[in-house]
Write a protein that holds these residues in place. Structure first.
Motif, PDB file in Angstrom:
ATOM      1  N   SER A 188       1.144  -1.228  -0.017  1.00 19.47           N
ATOM      2  CA  SER A 188      -0.372  -0.137   0.090  1.00 19.47           C
ATOM      3  C   SER A 188       0.919   0.811  -0.121  1.00 19.47           C
ATOM      4  O   SER A 188       1.272   1.772   1.131  1.00 19.47           O
ATOM      5  CB  SER A 188      -1.014  -0.034   0.803  1.00 19.47           C
ATOM      6  N   THR A 189       1.372   1.321  -1.448  1.00 20.49           N
ATOM      7  CA  THR A 189       2.307   2.683  -1.247  1.00 20.49           C
ATOM      8  C   THR A 189       1.597   3.804  -2.646  1.00 20.49           C
ATOM      9  O   THR A 189       0.504   3.018  -2.693  1.00 20.49           O
ATOM     10  CB  THR A 189       3.424   2.461  -1.377  1.00 20.49           C
ATOM     11  N   ARG A 190       2.348   4.917  -2.823  1.00 26.44           N
ATOM     12  CA  ARG A 190       1.972   5.725  -4.077  1.00 26.44           C
ATOM     13  C   ARG A 190       2.618   4.646  -5.274  1.00 26.44           C
ATOM     14  O   ARG A 190       1.840   5.591  -6.650  1.00 26.44           O
ATOM     15  CB  ARG A 190       2.956   6.979  -3.773  1.00 26.44           C
ATOM     16  N   ILE A 191       3.075   3.556  -5.323  1.00 28.56           N
ATOM     17  CA  ILE A 191       3.297   3.216  -6.293  1.00 28.56           C
ATOM     18  C   ILE A 191       2.563   1.909  -6.820  1.00 28.56           C
ATOM     19  O   ILE A 191       3.316   0.868  -5.733  1.00 28.56           O
ATOM     20  CB  ILE A 191       5.083   2.946  -7.007  1.00 28.56           C
ATOM     21  N   ASN A 249       1.301   5.818 -10.802  1.00 24.27           N
ATOM     22  CA  ASN A 249       2.263   6.824  -9.607  1.00 24.27           C
ATOM     23  C   ASN A 249       0.809   7.036  -8.764  1.00 24.27           C
ATOM     24  O   ASN A 249       0.408   8.194  -9.879  1.00 24.27           O
ATOM     25  CB  ASN A 249       2.969   7.967 -10.309  1.00 24.27           C
ATOM     26  N   TYR A 250       0.093   7.120  -8.008  1.00 24.91           N
ATOM     27  CA  TYR A 250      -0.905   7.702  -7.994  1.00 24.91           C
ATOM     28  C   TYR A 250      -0.926   8.870  -7.156  1.00 24.91           C
ATOM     29  O   TYR A 250      -1.726   9.512  -6.705  1.00 24.91           O
ATOM     30  CB  TYR A 250      -1.538   6.348  -7.098  1.00 24.91           C
ATOM     31  N   GLU A 251      -0.041   8.918  -6.603  1.00 29.09           N
ATOM     32  CA  GLU A 251       0.656  10.630  -6.033  1.00 29.09           C
ATOM     33  C   GLU A 251       0.305  11.352  -6.598  1.00 29.09           C
ATOM     34  O   GLU A 251      -0.605  12.109  -6.468  1.00 29.09           O
ATOM     35  CB  GLU A 251       1.696   9.778  -5.140  1.00 29.09           C
ATOM     36  N   GLU A 252       1.418  11.452  -8.001  1.00 27.94           N
ATOM     37  CA  GLU A 252       0.989  12.086  -9.447  1.00 27.94           C
ATOM     38  C   GLU A 252       0.031  12.129  -9.894  1.00 27.94           C
ATOM     39  O   GLU A 252      -0.200  13.200 -11.200  1.00 27.94           O
ATOM     40  CB  GLU A 252       2.919  12.312  -9.222  1.00 27.94           C
ATOM     41  N   LYS A 287      -1.976  -0.234 -11.777  1.00 30.71           N
ATOM     42  CA  LYS A 287      -3.294   0.033 -12.446  1.00 30.71           C
ATOM     43  C   LYS A 287      -4.104  -0.102 -13.361  1.00 30.71           C
ATOM     44  O   LYS A 287      -3.299  -0.822 -14.780  1.00 30.71           O
ATOM     45  CB  LYS A 287      -3.508   2.152 -12.064  1.00 30.71           C
ATOM     46  N   GLU A 292      11.041   4.270 -10.385  1.00 25.71           N
ATOM     47  CA  GLU A 292       9.955   4.319  -8.971  1.00 25.71           C
ATOM     48  C   GLU A 292       9.490   2.562  -8.866  1.00 25.71           C
ATOM     49  O   GLU A 292       9.505   2.380  -7.590  1.00 25.71           O
ATOM     50  CB  GLU A 292       9.080   5.151  -8.894  1.00 25.71           C
ATOM     51  N   ALA A 314       4.234   5.356 -14.072  1.00 27.40           N
ATOM     52  CA  ALA A 314       5.471   5.711 -12.781  1.00 27.40           C
ATOM     53  C   ALA A 314       7.155   4.628 -13.824  1.00 27.40           C
ATOM     54  O   ALA A 314       6.679   4.024 -15.194  1.00 27.40           O
ATOM     55  CB  ALA A 314       5.172   4.496 -11.957  1.00 27.40           C
TER      56      ALA A 314
END
Length: 641
Positions: A502-505, A611-614, A508, A622, A618
């Motif tokens: 469960s990280t930002r990478i 990259n879910y954060e940006e 999807k 990363e 990705a």
């Protein structure tokens, strides 16, 4: 509060005390002769001497107490003649009327009792009765007598309802005197006055007790007043301890004040209740209006739902009808072909009987046709596989384009360098040609320049060949590295799929529909169970729309020199937005843009490193960093274990 009796002018003259008894006898004779009506019915009696009294009906004992209280009244406001009439009435009721006609004892009414007393007369309050001449005896050197409870029970049985009877004791024992306590309200006052009048009627009142010419026997009793309160005796001491002197007028005034205060408080409470009631009515109206609006909205949603269901059912029926028609058409074609084949088979059989060679040829033709059919089927399968590979290769090429963009720029720079070398070579060749023409003129210096130019040209050509060789080598290495990177990226995606990191990478699914907006939209129309089913159906329908290669709601336009994908005015999307809202529309368009960008030819969902954060694709670096971090965490855990 004197009597309100009106008399005729002949009766207004007071009778002297000496003639009171004679006048009472005369009035009694008139009552006996029936001149005055006393009995109205078996239970109802009236006072003939109080014709304008508010309460005209009495029971037997009520009327007897009324007559006795007025006849024995010490008030100066009562006329002697009026007292004589009531004395006669009391004697008439006691002696001349049958005792069986008397109803049950009941204390006089409050209005009658107050009417017989002056408002300024002082009483001990709370209402206190006094009983004297209680028989006593000597026991163990002290006087003893009846207990308070015995006296209370005796008075209660006579209808006076005392709350407590307290015998008074002194150093010698029982004093022969008791204090009778009544309730503090007007019913207690009524019982106290009935108590006093009953004893007065039996000539055992206060006046009889104080008379010195009478022989004392049995109990004497009266209601405590000023003289008793101020007496310098054990009785006065006890009265001063438990009560105060107050007039009836003061008590009534205090009660009126308390009543007024209570009425004021109750009025305030009623006003508050009215305000609260108005607020509740207002809230009720608002709630009713809101409920009406909700019911109206529900009806509208239900109607829209029914219309949508009708549209879907109509579309489904048309679709099934087309499928059925196609099936019937194909079936008809097959039947026709079957008949043709049967006719051809019959024809072949006929030819077989005539010519064996022709039969063999036909058999060979049939076998060849079967082989051709198998070959065609294999070719079709191979073509489908090839199409799938081409589609995948197209997707991979699109990704490779992005990765090779920088390399292309570098190659372009190298190409510019190559072109610069070629330009120098051409320049040298031009100079060489010029020098050759000059050699014809026999210039030795020119020959030397030509040799020098030829040497430089060969060096530049050799340098150009080396650059071309290096360029081809770099291109081959770039393709190999790109293939390796793509394979590594696929392996990284597969690894992250299987890991719960469960990280930002993460991974999807590009082009996959988000079902939550569909579920939320259906929950606004249906209950939980039905909403789940409806949202699943609608989501599946739009997944099929997204896979449809013939549906192109997105077009590519050039804006400010850049190609951008924009939505066209599509009827399906417009109906979706109007029917189910902005959130469902946004979910569909987001999936549509993703599938157009990442898999436009295949139109199916693919997995991508994200990259879910940006909110972007990705990089491989990363993803590797996430794997290393996860590996270090697992390594530390194993070390701790």
């Amino acid at each position: 509060m004197g009597s309100s009796v009106e008399h005729s002018s002949e009766e207004d003259t007071d009778v002297s005390d000496s003639e009171t008894e004679e006048y009472a006898e005369k009035a009694r004779e008139e009552l006996k002769n029936g001149k005055h009506q006393v009995k109205l019915s078996d239970q109802a009696y009236t006072c003939p001497f109080c014709p304008k009294k508010k309460k005209g009906d009495f029971q037997y004992k009520e009327l007897l107490q009324h007559a006795s209280s007025i006849g024995n009244s010490s008030s100066q406001k009562r006329a002697t003649k009026d007292k004589a009439n009531h004395i006669a009435l009391a004697k008439y009721l006691e002696s001349d009327m049958a005792s069986g006609e008397a109803g049950p004892s009941k204390p006089p009414v409050e209005g009658d009792t107050l009417e017989d007393h002056d408002g300024d007369e002082m009483f001990v309050w709370p209402w206190i009765g006094i009983v004297v001449n209680i028989p006593t005896g000597i026991r163990d050197g002290r006087y003893v007598g009846k207990s308070g409870s015995e006296l209370r029970d005796q008075l209660t049985s006579r209808g006076f309802n005392p709350t407590r009877v307290r015998p008074l004791w002194n150093y010698q024992g029982h004093s022969g005197t008791a204090i009778v306590e009544f309730k503090k309200d007007w019913s207690g006052f009524t019982n106290a006055m009935s108590f006093e009048k009953d004893y007065e009627a039996n000539h055992h009142g206060r006046r009889n007790w104080l008379a010195t010419n009478e022989k004392k026997s049995d109990h004497y009793a009266w209601v405590a007043r000023t003289d008793d309160y101020n007496a310098n005796s054990i009785l006065g001491e006890n009265l001063r301890k438990i009560g105060d002197l107050r007039t009836i007028a003061d008590i009534m005034e205090e009660e009126a004040r308390k009543t007024k205060k209570l009425v004021g408080n109750l009025t305030n409470v009623i006003e508050a209740k009215k305000v609260y009631l108005l607020e509740m009515e207002s809230k009720f109206m608002e709630t009713e209006s809101s409920l009406s609006q909700l019911v109206k909205e529900k009806d509208n949603l239900h109607q829209a739902y029914n219309e949508e269901i009708k549209k879907i059912e109509t579309s489904a029926r048309d679709h099934f009808r087309r499928i059925f028609n196609d099936h019937e058409r194909l079936k008809s074609q097959l039947e026709t072909q079957k008949k043709d084949l049967e006719s051809r088979g019959q024809e072949l059989l006929k030819r077989e009987t005539h010519n064996e060679i022709e039969r063999k040829k036909l058999s060979e033709d049939l076998e060849q046709n079967a082989v051709k059919n198998c070959s065609l089927q294999a070719a079709a399968d191979e073509q489908r596989k090839t199409d799938l590979k081409v589609m995948k290769l197209a997707d991979e090429q699109k990704r490779e384009k992005e990765e090779l963009h920088k390399r292309i720029i570098q190659l372009e720079k190298q190409l510019d360098a190559k072109q610069a070398v070629q330009l120098e070579i051409e320049q040298l060749r031009g100079k060489l040609n010029v020098r050759k023409h000059m050699v014809d003129e026999g210039d030795l210096e020119v020959l030397k320049d030509v040799d020098s130019l030829l040497k430089d040209m060969r060096e530049k050509e050799q340098e150009l060949e080396e650059l071309e060789t290096l360029n081809q080598t770099l291109i081959v290495h770039e393709r190999m590295r790109n293939d390796e990177l793509q394979d590594a990226r696929k392996e990284l995606v597969n690894s992250l799929k299987d890991m719960s990191v469960s990280t930002r990478i993460g991974v999807k699914r590009m082009g996959e529909l988000n079902s939550k907006p569909f579920h939320d939209a259906m929950k606004r129309k249906y209950n939980e169970a039905e909403a789940e089913e409806r949202s699943t159906e609608l989501c599946s329908l739009w997944e099929e729309y997204l896979k449809d290669p013939e549906w192109h709601p997105i077009q590519v336009v050039t804006i400010d020199g850049k190609e951008q994908a924009v939505l066209k005015d599509d009827e399906k999307l417009r109906d979706l937005k109007e029917t189910y809202g902005e959130e469902v529309y946004n979910a569909v368009t987001a999936a549509l843009f993703e599938i157009t960008e990442y898999n436009p030819s295949g139109r199916y969902v693919i997995t991508e490193l994200w990259n879910y954060e940006e909110g972007r694709r990705a990089t491989l670096r990363e993803g590797v960093a996430v794997l290393l971090k996860h590996w270090k965490v697992q390594k530390r855990r194993r070390g701790m274990e």
